[in-house]
Design a protein around this motif. Structure first.
Motif, mmCIF file in Angstrom:
data_model
loop_
_atom_site.group_PDB
_atom_site.id
_atom_site.type_symbol
_atom_site.label_atom_id
_atom_site.label_comp_id
_atom_site.label_asym_id
_atom_site.label_seq_id
_atom_site.Cartn_x
_atom_site.Cartn_y
_atom_site.Cartn_z
ATOM 1 N N ARG B 600 0.191 -1.239 0.150
ATOM 2 C CA ARG B 600 0.173 0.065 0.007
ATOM 3 C C ARG B 600 0.655 1.200 -0.123
ATOM 4 O O ARG B 600 0.747 2.075 -0.767
ATOM 5 C CB ARG B 600 -0.461 0.095 1.331
ATOM 6 N N ASP B 601 1.857 1.003 0.529
ATOM 7 C CA ASP B 601 2.734 2.678 1.227
ATOM 8 C C ASP B 601 3.799 2.877 -0.556
ATOM 9 O O ASP B 601 3.481 4.163 -0.724
ATOM 10 C CB ASP B 601 3.796 2.293 2.327
ATOM 11 N N VAL B 602 4.012 2.017 -1.414
ATOM 12 C CA VAL B 602 4.113 2.151 -2.139
ATOM 13 C C VAL B 602 3.676 2.587 -3.472
ATOM 14 O O VAL B 602 3.621 2.889 -4.214
ATOM 15 C CB VAL B 602 5.121 0.658 -2.662
ATOM 16 N N ARG B 603 2.714 1.610 -3.787
ATOM 17 C CA ARG B 603 1.917 2.422 -3.967
ATOM 18 C C ARG B 603 0.862 4.072 -4.098
ATOM 19 O O ARG B 603 0.392 4.667 -4.887
ATOM 20 C CB ARG B 603 -0.301 1.528 -4.437
ATOM 21 N N GLU B 604 1.039 3.795 -2.158
ATOM 22 C CA GLU B 604 0.509 6.110 -2.091
ATOM 23 C C GLU B 604 1.930 6.927 -2.169
ATOM 24 O O GLU B 604 1.945 7.161 -1.585
ATOM 25 C CB GLU B 604 -0.253 6.181 -0.628
ATOM 26 N N GLN B 605 2.818 5.827 -2.343
ATOM 27 C CA GLN B 605 4.213 6.299 -2.836
ATOM 28 C C GLN B 605 4.942 7.546 -1.874
ATOM 29 O O GLN B 605 5.597 8.332 -1.231
ATOM 30 C CB GLN B 605 3.959 8.051 -4.194
ATOM 31 N N ARG B 606 4.199 6.817 -0.681
ATOM 32 C CA ARG B 606 5.013 6.963 0.589
ATOM 33 C C ARG B 606 6.378 6.231 1.188
ATOM 34 O O ARG B 606 7.256 6.698 1.690
ATOM 35 C CB ARG B 606 4.167 7.186 2.000
ATOM 36 N N VAL B 607 6.004 4.879 0.435
ATOM 37 C CA VAL B 607 7.856 4.161 0.378
ATOM 38 C C VAL B 607 8.414 3.971 -1.052
ATOM 39 O O VAL B 607 7.452 3.490 -2.047
ATOM 40 C CB VAL B 607 7.800 2.654 1.164
ATOM 41 N N ALA B 611 12.746 0.848 -0.737
ATOM 42 C CA ALA B 611 12.942 0.418 0.345
ATOM 43 C C ALA B 611 12.065 -0.655 0.602
ATOM 44 O O ALA B 611 12.291 -1.752 1.455
ATOM 45 C CB ALA B 611 12.416 2.318 0.567
ATOM 46 N N ALA B 612 11.301 -0.961 0.450
ATOM 47 C CA ALA B 612 10.265 -2.111 0.298
ATOM 48 C C ALA B 612 11.195 -3.362 -0.437
ATOM 49 O O ALA B 612 11.275 -3.722 0.450
ATOM 50 C CB ALA B 612 9.097 -2.050 -1.040
ATOM 51 N N LEU B 620 7.047 -7.480 -4.477
ATOM 52 C CA LEU B 620 6.049 -6.643 -4.631
ATOM 53 C C LEU B 620 5.367 -7.544 -6.588
ATOM 54 O O LEU B 620 6.487 -7.868 -6.850
ATOM 55 C CB LEU B 620 6.067 -5.888 -5.176
ATOM 56 N N ASP B 621 4.257 -7.957 -6.304
ATOM 57 C CA ASP B 621 4.051 -8.215 -7.638
ATOM 58 C C ASP B 621 4.284 -7.335 -8.922
ATOM 59 O O ASP B 621 3.366 -6.267 -8.796
ATOM 60 C CB ASP B 621 2.648 -9.388 -7.970
ATOM 61 N N ASP B 628 3.564 -10.561 -2.823
ATOM 62 C CA ASP B 628 3.928 -11.633 -3.097
ATOM 63 C C ASP B 628 4.163 -12.272 -1.964
ATOM 64 O O ASP B 628 5.337 -12.448 -0.701
ATOM 65 C CB ASP B 628 4.980 -11.981 -3.893
ATOM 66 N N LEU B 629 3.809 -12.936 -0.809
ATOM 67 C CA LEU B 629 3.355 -13.107 0.729
ATOM 68 C C LEU B 629 4.712 -14.454 0.752
ATOM 69 O O LEU B 629 5.398 -14.960 1.902
ATOM 70 C CB LEU B 629 2.316 -13.977 1.062
ATOM 71 N N GLU B 630 4.605 -15.479 -0.339
ATOM 72 C CA GLU B 630 5.694 -16.552 -0.377
ATOM 73 C C GLU B 630 6.761 -15.959 -0.417
ATOM 74 O O GLU B 630 8.112 -16.649 0.524
ATOM 75 C CB GLU B 630 5.068 -17.704 -1.077
ATOM 76 N N GLU B 631 7.305 -15.785 -1.262
ATOM 77 C CA GLU B 631 8.595 -14.983 -2.113
ATOM 78 C C GLU B 631 9.071 -13.689 -0.826
ATOM 79 O O GLU B 631 10.223 -14.223 -0.055
ATOM 80 C CB GLU B 631 8.516 -14.175 -2.620
#
Ligand SMILES: [Zn+2]
Lengths: 125, 685
Positions: B600-607, B611-612, B620-621, B628-631
């Protein structure tokens, strides 16, 4: 006075990742239960420590400038304390290189024992 | 002359009640306290509203003010904030006036008097913080005091803006008023207003209007309290005042007693002392026993010949900013909260400097308190019932107050401080949630950002952008709130003077909590002779954030990357200046952060995506942007293994660590290494 047998298994959560066993008077990781040494000492002495260059967290955005958006590792390092059992990052401290890490929590265990009577703050392991 | 330091410090705590006050408190009927304490709060809210509408300075318009009601002895009964530290410190000049002038025939305390002051030696914080004080009489008897204070961004100092970074002693700081009577019989004295106007020749209009605004606010409280005394009688008010003080004290003591005893310590470092670059240390040891806490600042760097010094009462008053907002947020804002606290502020440390010291940036000397107090109190509280109040600190002084002065496009002289950049700091993360993004000013919890449009109307600046600053929140299980980046271009006028203050550029002042990381420090950017106005005229794209400026050099001009502490300088039309508000500190291990929150933070340009991936170890897919929870789990397990591999046992770590030391030229104001004891006398001329 609480009988030692009754309180021996009581652990009190002291931080997000640390608890104190009132019976054995030892620090423990709340994630993996690993002992981190005597509760009257600094828990950091029971952790693994690593000095991280903060510019790995906050990289420079301009090259060749004294003020580059990155913290200067000659003045400031992030000391990270890991649980040796599970690798959880128990605490961080931003310090100038060589500055002694802080003995940040020194609890009066007798007082903690009295507080352990408050069920909200305790749990059985 | 003046007041000794120990007396000022002692005046922060409530004085003991009189027999009459105790008797009156005991006589309160059920409901009296509840009803009339709300009445006091309503009076204060009204006065704060009147205050904002009457004055002109940007700090006033952003709400960085206090109005308060004090008992006849000067103890704080209730306050509307604003800046809690001023609520506490306003007690001191009231107590000074009572102890020095009540029986002094040339002064005295009479109905209709108006007192005024700003000197830190008499209980103030630093010159800009000017305060109006009025005694409140009912049927010839002194029944209360009202106070109204707000930071005035001009003090006739050696530089514009009221907080000169170049000041080396008090003699560089401009107008310093010990408590003086500027009005009698409810009338301001024209000669004394003229004196202040004359002092403030950079911004005379603001000075005169805002003196009147302070007095208007204090007088509104006076009128309402007199009305109330007429309606319910002075004895009831006397009992109510003391009851509120006792309630805060009783509740604060009970709460403190519920936390385990112990000793809790924290340190914080800065790299700027006014015009000098040097490391300095602020240290706090909290010793908690039963229902009492001693806050000991031993270990703080020695006083210096720059402006970042304070006095003991200033340091103690800064603790209020934390106490009233967090640990005791639900108690009456009265002096009683301070009764269980003792302060040790060693003479000669920068928090208790000599009387000739410059203290124009005392708030910078003390800003580290905003780091230290949340840490020690959070570590005290975690094991108790106040765990939900456990929180990392807010931005901690990476924020840069930006001062400007000159002739505006309407032909008026202006000298002011931009209220909104620092009213957009990120809040510290809590034990159960992220810090609030673009929260406000951690010194003034109700502070709001004034409208950019108002600033552009009143001044000569055009705002190129004002955004939440990406990656500015300290990473953690719960992330610190994001700060704000702004860029201003000088428009309308050929030149103006600007300066900014900061305590750090290359060092992290903040500390994370329980494994969280501090927020980053960032430098200033000044683009000399930019072509921003030409681009604007031609309808071309302008830079939208710091990265486009710093990395892509999205406008032409001469780029300067510099310290956040910028001495006064002339800028020309088209010059671009950056202004930032810091993010908050993080809480807990980054590897425990919910991956979907990182997405969400990446999508909203806060992170940032970098950094993610690198700090949070979240995959992130590339298509959906979802985690991607497994990865992610695989990467995080790897990251934990890497920690175990690189971490050294304490003894081994300390052997290597202890050999290191910062460069000598960055220790000139630090004191001895590493324990920060004085090593040279400070000479002030
Ligand atoms: Zn563990």
């Amino acid at each position: 006075m609480d009988a030692p047998s009754r309180v021996s298994s009581v652990r009190v959560a002291v931080t997000e990742y640390l608890e104190i066993d009132l019976g054995t008077e030892t620090w423990h990781c709340r994630r993996c239960q690993r002992s981190l040494g005597p509760a009257r000492s600094n828990y950091k002495e029971g952790c693994l420590a690593y000095a991280r260059d903060p510019s790995t967290l906050y990289p420079p955005q301009v090259e060749g400038e004294r003020y580059s958006f990155a913290p200067d590792p000659a003045l400031c390092l992030l000391v990270e304390f890991y649980c040796p059992g599970c690798g959880t990052l128990v605490e961080t401290e931003a310090l100038p290189p060589g500055h002694p890490p802080t003995h940040d929590i020194e609890l009066d265990l007798d007082s903690l024992r009295r507080h352990a009577a408050d069920a909200d703050a305790t749990r059985k392991p | 002359m003046g007041v000794d330091r120990a007396t000022l410090l002692a005046w922060i705590k409530p004085s003991p009640p009189s027999a009459e006050e105790l008797a009156a408190a005991a006589r309160l009927a059920p409901g009296d306290c509840e009803i009339y304490s709300e009445k006091l709060n309503a009076i204060l809210d009204e006065a704060a509203d009147v205050f904002v509408r009457t004055g002109v300075s940007s700090m006033l318009h952003s709400g960085d003010l206090v109005v308060g009601i004090y008992d006849p002895a000067g103890n704080m009964v209730a306050a509307s904030c604003g800046v809690y530290l001023h609520a506490v410190s306003a007690q001191l000049p009231v107590k000074f006036v009572r102890s020095h002038f009540e029986d002094e025939p040339t002064v005295g305390i009479h109905e209709g008097d108006i007192f005024y002051c700003n000197d830190a030696l008499y209980g103030g914080i630093h010159n800009p913080d000017q305060i109006a004080i009025m005694p409140i009489f009912h049927e010839g008897q002194l029944i209360a005091w009202s106070c109204a204070a707000v930071h005035q961004p001009e003090t006739d100092a050696v530089e514009p803006g009221g907080m000169p970074g170049s000041a080396k002693s008090r003699h560089w700081e401009g107008m310093k008023l010990s408590p003086i009577k500027i009005g009698e019989h409810y009338e301001l004295r024209a000669d004394l207003l003229e004196m202040m106007e004359n002092f403030m020749s950079r911004a005379p209009r603001m000075q005169v209007i805002d003196v009147r605004a302070r007095v208007t606010a204090a007088d509104r409280i006076r009128r309402r309290i007199q009305d109330l005394a007429k309606a319910v009688g002075a004895p009831l008010l006397g009992g109510l005042f003391r009851k509120l003080i006792m309630q805060s004290e009783t509740c604060a003591r009970a709460r403190i007693a519920s936390w385990p005893d112990g000793t809790f310590r924290a340190v914080s470092f800065a790299d700027t002392v006014g015009a000098t670059e040097s490391l300095v240390r602020a240290a706090l040891t909290a010793r908690k026993a039963g229902e009492q806490i001693t806050l000991d600042f031993a270990g703080t760097s020695p006083e210096n010949d720059g402006p970042q010094n304070a006095f003991a009462h200033i340091a103690a008053a800064h603790v209020a900013i934390y106490l009233y907002a967090y640990a005791f947020h639900d108690l009456p804002v009265s002096a009683g909260t301070f009764a269980p606290l003792d302060f040790v502020v060693p003479e000669g440390c920068l928090l208790n400097a000599g009387s000739e010291a410059a203290v124009s940036q005392s708030v910078y000397a003390c800003w580290q308190m905003l780091t230290l107090t949340p840490i020690v109190f959070s570590k005290m509280m975690y094991a108790g019932a106040q765990r939900p109040l456990v929180a990392a600190s807010a931005g901690n002084n990476h924020t840069v107050p930006f001062v400007y002065a000159g002739m505006n496009q309407w032909g008026g002289k202006v000298a002011d401080l931009l209220g909104y950049p620092f009213n957009g700091e990120g809040l510290g993360a809590r034990s159960d949630m992220d810090g609030v993004d673009c929260y406000g000013f951690p010194m003034a919890h109700t502070g709001l950002g004034p409208d950019v449009e108002d600033v552009e109307t009143e001044t000569f600046f055009l705002h190129l952008f004002q955004n939440e600053l990406i990656d500015s929140g300290g990473p953690g299980k719960y992330r610190g709130g994001t700060g704000v980046e702004s860029a201003l271009v000088l428009y309308h006028m050929p030149r103006a003077v600007v300066s900014s203050m900061g305590a750090t550029t290359r060092v992290l002042i903040g500390q994370g909590l329980f494994g969280g990381y501090p927020p980053p420090a960032v430098p200033g950017i000044h683009v000399v002779g930019s072509d921003a106005l030409e681009k604007l005229g031609a309808g071309e794209a302008l830079p939208r954030d710091f990265r486009e400026l710093a990395e892509k050099r999205a406008i032409k001009g001469q780029y300067r990357f510099e310290r956040t502490a910028r001495p006064s300088r002339m800028i020309g039309k088209g010059d671009l200046i950056s202004v930032i508000a810091s993010g908050g500190a993080g809480y807990g291990d980054v590897l425990e952060r919910d991956p979907s929150l990182v997405a969400r933070d990446v999508r909203e340009q806060r992170v940032s995506p970098d950094a993610a991936a690198e700090i949070y170890c979240v995959a992130l897919d590339p298509g959906s942007g979802e985690a991607d929870l497994e990865e992610t789990a695989r990467r995080r397990a790897q990251a934990r293994q890497a920690r175990l591999a690189r971490g050294k046992p304490w003894a081994e770590f300390m052997v290597q660590w202890s050999k290191q030391k910062p460069p000598e030229d960055m220790l000139s104001c630090y004191g001895s290494w590493p324990d920060a004891k004085p090593v040279r006398p400070v000479v002030r001329l």
